[in-house]
Design a protein around this motif. Sequence first.
Motif, PDB file in Angstrom:
ATOM      1  N   ALA A 424       0.856  -1.188   0.000  1.00 11.34           N
ATOM      2  CA  ALA A 424       0.000   0.000   0.000  1.00 11.34           C
ATOM      3  C   ALA A 424       0.886   1.230   0.000  1.00 11.34           C
ATOM      4  O   ALA A 424       1.700   1.412   0.911  1.00 11.34           O
ATOM      5  N   GLY A 425       0.743   2.074  -1.041  1.00 12.21           N
ATOM      6  CA  GLY A 425       1.506   3.307  -1.058  1.00 12.21           C
ATOM      7  C   GLY A 425       2.262   3.522  -2.345  1.00 12.21           C
ATOM      8  O   GLY A 425       1.910   2.983  -3.407  1.00 12.21           O
ATOM      9  N   LEU A 426       3.344   4.262  -2.248  1.00  8.38           N
ATOM     10  CA  LEU A 426       4.083   4.715  -3.431  1.00  8.38           C
ATOM     11  C   LEU A 426       4.931   3.586  -4.015  1.00  8.38           C
ATOM     12  O   LEU A 426       5.789   3.024  -3.342  1.00  8.38           O
ATOM     13  N   VAL A 427       4.681   3.278  -5.286  1.00  9.49           N
ATOM     14  CA  VAL A 427       5.458   2.271  -6.005  1.00  9.49           C
ATOM     15  C   VAL A 427       6.609   2.922  -6.750  1.00  9.49           C
ATOM     16  O   VAL A 427       7.736   2.431  -6.747  1.00  9.49           O
ATOM     17  N   ALA A 428       6.328   4.053  -7.403  1.00  4.64           N
ATOM     18  CA  ALA A 428       7.360   4.739  -8.188  1.00  4.64           C
ATOM     19  C   ALA A 428       6.916   6.179  -8.411  1.00  4.64           C
ATOM     20  O   ALA A 428       5.742   6.541  -8.232  1.00  4.64           O
ATOM     21  N   ARG A 429       7.895   6.995  -8.804  1.00  3.90           N
ATOM     22  CA  ARG A 429       7.633   8.406  -9.047  1.00  3.90           C
ATOM     23  C   ARG A 429       8.422   8.847 -10.278  1.00  3.90           C
ATOM     24  O   ARG A 429       9.520   8.359 -10.533  1.00  3.90           O
ATOM     25  N   GLY A 430       7.864   9.781 -11.069  1.00  2.00           N
ATOM     26  CA  GLY A 430       8.566  10.301 -12.240  1.00  2.00           C
ATOM     27  C   GLY A 430       8.036  11.679 -12.592  1.00  2.00           C
ATOM     28  O   GLY A 430       7.317  12.318 -11.814  1.00  2.00           O
ATOM     29  N   THR A 431       8.413  12.143 -13.753  1.00  2.00           N
ATOM     30  CA  THR A 431       7.909  13.424 -14.256  1.00  2.00           C
ATOM     31  C   THR A 431       7.479  13.244 -15.709  1.00  2.00           C
ATOM     32  O   THR A 431       7.955  12.350 -16.411  1.00  2.00           O
ATOM     33  N   LEU A 432       6.598  14.105 -16.140  1.00  2.00           N
ATOM     34  CA  LEU A 432       6.075  14.045 -17.502  1.00  2.00           C
ATOM     35  C   LEU A 432       5.832  15.469 -17.994  1.00  2.00           C
ATOM     36  O   LEU A 432       5.186  16.270 -17.306  1.00  2.00           O
ATOM     37  N   VAL A 433       6.361  15.789 -19.169  1.00  2.00           N
ATOM     38  CA  VAL A 433       6.065  17.062 -19.823  1.00  2.00           C
ATOM     39  C   VAL A 433       4.925  16.809 -20.799  1.00  2.00           C
ATOM     40  O   VAL A 433       5.049  15.998 -21.720  1.00  2.00           O
ATOM     41  N   HIS A 434       3.828  17.490 -20.579  1.00  2.00           N
ATOM     42  CA  HIS A 434       2.655  17.246 -21.429  1.00  2.00           C
ATOM     43  C   HIS A 434       1.849  18.531 -21.578  1.00  2.00           C
ATOM     44  O   HIS A 434       2.072  19.529 -20.891  1.00  2.00           O
ATOM     45  N   SER A 435       0.922  18.514 -22.516  1.00  2.00           N
ATOM     46  CA  SER A 435       0.048  19.662 -22.752  1.00  2.00           C
ATOM     47  C   SER A 435      -0.979  19.719 -21.629  1.00  2.00           C
ATOM     48  O   SER A 435      -1.668  18.732 -21.354  1.00  2.00           O
ATOM     49  N   TYR A 436      -1.077  20.896 -21.000  1.00  2.00           N
ATOM     50  CA  TYR A 436      -1.923  21.020 -19.810  1.00  2.00           C
ATOM     51  C   TYR A 436      -2.752  22.297 -19.911  1.00  2.00           C
ATOM     52  O   TYR A 436      -2.267  23.322 -20.409  1.00  2.00           O
ATOM     53  N   PRO A 437      -4.005  22.258 -19.434  1.00  3.61           N
ATOM     54  CA  PRO A 437      -4.855  23.454 -19.559  1.00  3.61           C
ATOM     55  C   PRO A 437      -4.417  24.583 -18.625  1.00  3.61           C
ATOM     56  O   PRO A 437      -4.088  24.359 -17.465  1.00  3.61           O
ATOM     57  N   HIS A 438      -4.425  25.799 -19.183  1.00  5.28           N
ATOM     58  CA  HIS A 438      -4.100  27.015 -18.443  1.00  5.28           C
ATOM     59  C   HIS A 438      -5.180  28.059 -18.715  1.00  5.28           C
ATOM     60  O   HIS A 438      -5.804  28.057 -19.776  1.00  5.28           O
ATOM     61  N   SER A 439      -5.376  28.947 -17.778  1.00  8.10           N
ATOM     62  CA  SER A 439      -6.253  30.099 -18.012  1.00  8.10           C
ATOM     63  C   SER A 439      -5.574  31.029 -19.005  1.00  8.10           C
ATOM     64  O   SER A 439      -4.403  31.381 -18.843  1.00  8.10           O
ATOM     65  N   TRP A 440      -6.298  31.449 -20.024  1.00 12.25           N
ATOM     66  CA  TRP A 440      -5.670  32.313 -21.023  1.00 12.25           C
ATOM     67  C   TRP A 440      -5.501  33.737 -20.507  1.00 12.25           C
ATOM     68  O   TRP A 440      -4.823  34.543 -21.138  1.00 12.25           O
ATOM     69  N   ARG A 441      -6.089  34.039 -19.344  1.00 12.88           N
ATOM     70  CA  ARG A 441      -5.915  35.386 -18.797  1.00 12.88           C
ATOM     71  C   ARG A 441      -4.714  35.438 -17.850  1.00 12.88           C
ATOM     72  O   ARG A 441      -3.801  36.229 -18.010  1.00 12.88           O
ATOM     73  N   SER A 442      -4.734  34.566 -16.825  1.00 11.92           N
ATOM     74  CA  SER A 442      -3.648  34.591 -15.841  1.00 11.92           C
ATOM     75  C   SER A 442      -2.451  33.769 -16.289  1.00 11.92           C
ATOM     76  O   SER A 442      -1.382  33.883 -15.689  1.00 11.92           O
ATOM     77  N   ARG A 443      -2.630  32.931 -17.344  1.00 14.51           N
ATOM     78  CA  ARG A 443      -1.593  32.026 -17.837  1.00 14.51           C
ATOM     79  C   ARG A 443      -1.209  30.975 -16.795  1.00 14.51           C
ATOM     80  O   ARG A 443      -0.180  30.322 -16.913  1.00 14.51           O
ATOM     81  N   ALA A 444      -2.014  30.820 -15.761  1.00 20.77           N
ATOM     82  CA  ALA A 444      -1.728  29.856 -14.701  1.00 20.77           C
ATOM     83  C   ALA A 444      -2.471  28.552 -14.985  1.00 20.77           C
ATOM     84  O   ALA A 444      -3.550  28.555 -15.589  1.00 20.77           O
ATOM     85  N   PRO A 445      -1.905  27.406 -14.541  1.00 25.89           N
ATOM     86  CA  PRO A 445      -2.601  26.137 -14.747  1.00 25.89           C
ATOM     87  C   PRO A 445      -3.905  26.082 -13.972  1.00 25.89           C
ATOM     88  O   PRO A 445      -4.061  26.721 -12.924  1.00 25.89           O
ATOM     89  N   VAL A 446      -4.841  25.310 -14.500  1.00 23.22           N
ATOM     90  CA  VAL A 446      -6.155  25.184 -13.867  1.00 23.22           C
ATOM     91  C   VAL A 446      -6.333  23.751 -13.393  1.00 23.22           C
ATOM     92  O   VAL A 446      -5.514  22.875 -13.664  1.00 23.22           O
TER      93      VAL A 446
END
Length: 984
Positions: A424-446
């Motif tokens: 039970a719990g964390l098996v593995a961890r990584g990172t991924l660069v992918h297309s992600y939605p952002h607010s077009w006004r604040s440019r911050a992720p949603v």
Amino acid sequence: MSETTDYRNSVFLPQTPFPMRGDLPKREPAILERWAASDLDGALRAAEAGRPRFTLHDGPPYANGHLHIGHALNKILKDVINRAHRMSGFAVRYVPGWDCHGLPIEWRIEEEYRKSGRDKDKVPVLQFRAECRSYAAKWLEVQAAEFRRLGVQGAWAERYSTMDFTSEAAIAGEIGRFLLNGALYRGLRPVMWSPVEKTALAEAEIEYHDHTSTTIWVAFPVVRDPTPGHALEGASAVIWTTTPWTIPANRAIAYGPGITYAVLRVDEVAEGSGVHPGAKLLVAEALIEPFVEKAGIVQHHVLYTLPGEALEGTVCAHPLRDLAFETGEGGYHHDVPMLAGEFVTTDAGTGLVHMAPAHGEDDFALCVANGIPVAEAVEDDGRYAAWVPGFGGIHVFKAADPLAEALGRAMTASVEAPEERAAAGLVARGTLVHSYPHSWRSRAPVIYRATPQWFIRMDDADGGGIRADALRALNDVRFIPEGARNRLTSMVAGRPDWCISRQRAWGVPIAVFVEKRTGEVLRDPAVMARVVEAFRAEGADAWYSSPPGRFLGEGRDPADYEQVSDIVDVWFESGSTHSFVLDQPDAPRPELGFPADLYLEGSDQHRGWFQSSLLESVGTRGVAPFRALVTNGFVLDEQGRKMSKSLGNVVAPQDVNDTLGADILRLWVMNSDTNEDLRIGKEILKQQGELYRRLRNTLRWLLGSLHGFDDAETVAPSEMPELERWVLHRLAELDRIVRRAVDTHQWVGVVPAIHHFCASDLSAFYFDVRKDALYCDGPSSLRRRAVRTVLDRLHRCLCAWLAPVLVFTAEEAWTARFGDASSVHAGSFPEIPELWHDPELGERWVRLRAVRRLVTTAIEGARRDGLIGASLQAAVTLPLAAEEAAEMGALDWAELLIVSGADVRVDPDARPLFTPGTGGGSADPGAAFVHRAPEVRVAPGHKCARCWRVLPEVGDAPASLCRRCEDVVANQEAAAGTGAGVDA
């Protein structure tokens, strides 16, 4: 005649006040002032009485800054279409509009608050709204002036804006229509949520950027195993997610019923692996290989495989179930059932998807369908609620590390437990660069976040509803380009219910009441009528300044009702504009009519204004608000990059106006393929300047050559030489191109066709050939009169056809001939007689010009070799095949070739110089001339002192003239002696 006689004054050289240099940045504002002083707009409107109507409804730009190049592109396209329809005989009433509510303006006002240290939440809502209104009003006026500077004609004094009181009343009324027809409801559903702006967002307010996400693989221990033989006993279901922050909100796991799964046993792991030997893990069979690599599993073997449908009834525990936390009450002791989800694939991850119903559409739908409650664990600002065990107060975008740490502790605890436990719990961890939605006004992720929102239902229980009606309505809409149809229809077909609520202050409130005891929405027509009337008189501020009893009326206790404070989505507002701009039979614009003939916006509006307008209109009226949709592309820089201040590649329309002129910008638009993305930059604008110069020089030459033209000179087409009739045919062809563009709203290629006609057919050919006749023939010459008749038609046609595009230059070229009291824009496109259109003649001149090009190539060779200087010093013998001689032999080839003499020699054995289908000449022009090259020689005789042709008939004295010039000069001298004027 004296040897020193100068005949320059006897030649009919062009005369015109129309300058070669446009000097547009100075001249255009002066023309705008003259139009305003003469009330040209009023004259145009008065002249349209009784005409058929054409309505292009303006999609409202946002009033929060100077215009950008995309605004210019869009408004110029609209203006060209409107002007062309007016000149085609339609009554055109273009009412510009603005979108004035919403988050971008609120954001600007809040920025000013932050700079001055003020707390927005402590500012009274009416004061805040007043500041937003003032800000929008300022920019509305700035943008209106900038649009007018671009030459855009419209009913500017009658412009609309969404913040007008009448508009706010109409928008509230449209909300009321959905309320009363039952389509409006409040529900808890996940929506795109901006933690920065603290509001729900529409899909049209989202843009996608690359984003680096933490990814985790997490083991959920199986606690109830209904599989045959208990294949899952002691096993753990492993999920993979790119949003670790959703783990505290997990309530289920989805599996694919058609996927084959495997229980694998871990035999050996690499150093640092999160799992331990002996662990039994459930993953999709097809994903074992990438999974064990990510998990650091060196050796494993498969214990069982089983179909996904066998997982029905399996229940897991939350991986944080047995972990103690210092903060938060309760814990993670709820069951985590495994549920069949058709959306689960084996494209990535483990083939098992963790379900957080508060944070995903599929998650929400699956869990609600199975009776699983939705936990609202995240606050408006993106922080976990205080009650969330272990993570209360942490922002979700900063939760990856503490979550991974907690899940790591959970895994360690499961391994070190005295009794045997499933992992039970964390098996593995990584990172991924992918297309992600952002607010077009604040440019911050949603994020996706489930909150109570107001929705418009897309589907009825019986399979009908707004979606079905909208798709049917689109069958009758014309799309330009046609390929855009699939884009809009697919978006409508796949969209969820329309979330129309926003948790902000600057906008039209969703003016409804909810009964506190039952949670039922009050659907009372009388209440809505009172709301609309109040908004019409006082604006939407009335909702905040009035006691609820004003709207509820007698017999209801305001204490029993919740007055909704959300405002409506700005896309609903702009989608409602047809209701207060077009669909007003009584006032204020009854002449516009509904539905509009055309909506025209950028291609991004398939998910924005086009769609919101369609859904709003279909939902309240059952029909689309438009008959046709035109879309234009985006504007990029010369390298194809998106414009941004950081790249320094922004082209501002104001700068182009001030340096080159608005007509250059308009020419760039109409010379481009507006169906696709466009490019602009210094070099491209420089090229447009060259194209403009050619068009302007064409107009200037026409005006100069028409000096003193009188209708008495006019020659009927039947009396004209063949060359003039060919020019009339070309005008007829262009007329068809222009009228087709008006009918189809497809203007791509029209201006390039006009430019090609001016540069290739006129300047490089017809004008060149006819200069001699214009300058040197006598005024009564049939040939010269025919030429001037054609030039008159050319001037009128080109000014009219260019008027929708080069609004200032066409006006200047028109008034240079007809005076300031007239305007080309008050006229119509010329009516071209059908008899002008002569395709057979057109094909004949394609062949003639092809042969001419081959001969002029030989003349240029003689010039380069030093045999002759100017072409008029040459005489040419043209060898033609028998069939060519029969067709072309009677032509005045000396005139066509601009030489002093030309004769034809028939070569019965030669093949034709021109071969159809080879692009205007023989497939091998050089080979065609091997045995019959045209003979270019020095013309015999002497040079005429007036027309410069070299002819045997000219005497050897310096002042000698050819017979034609002798007659013309003699007539001029006779006319001068009698006091009669000459056109010189």
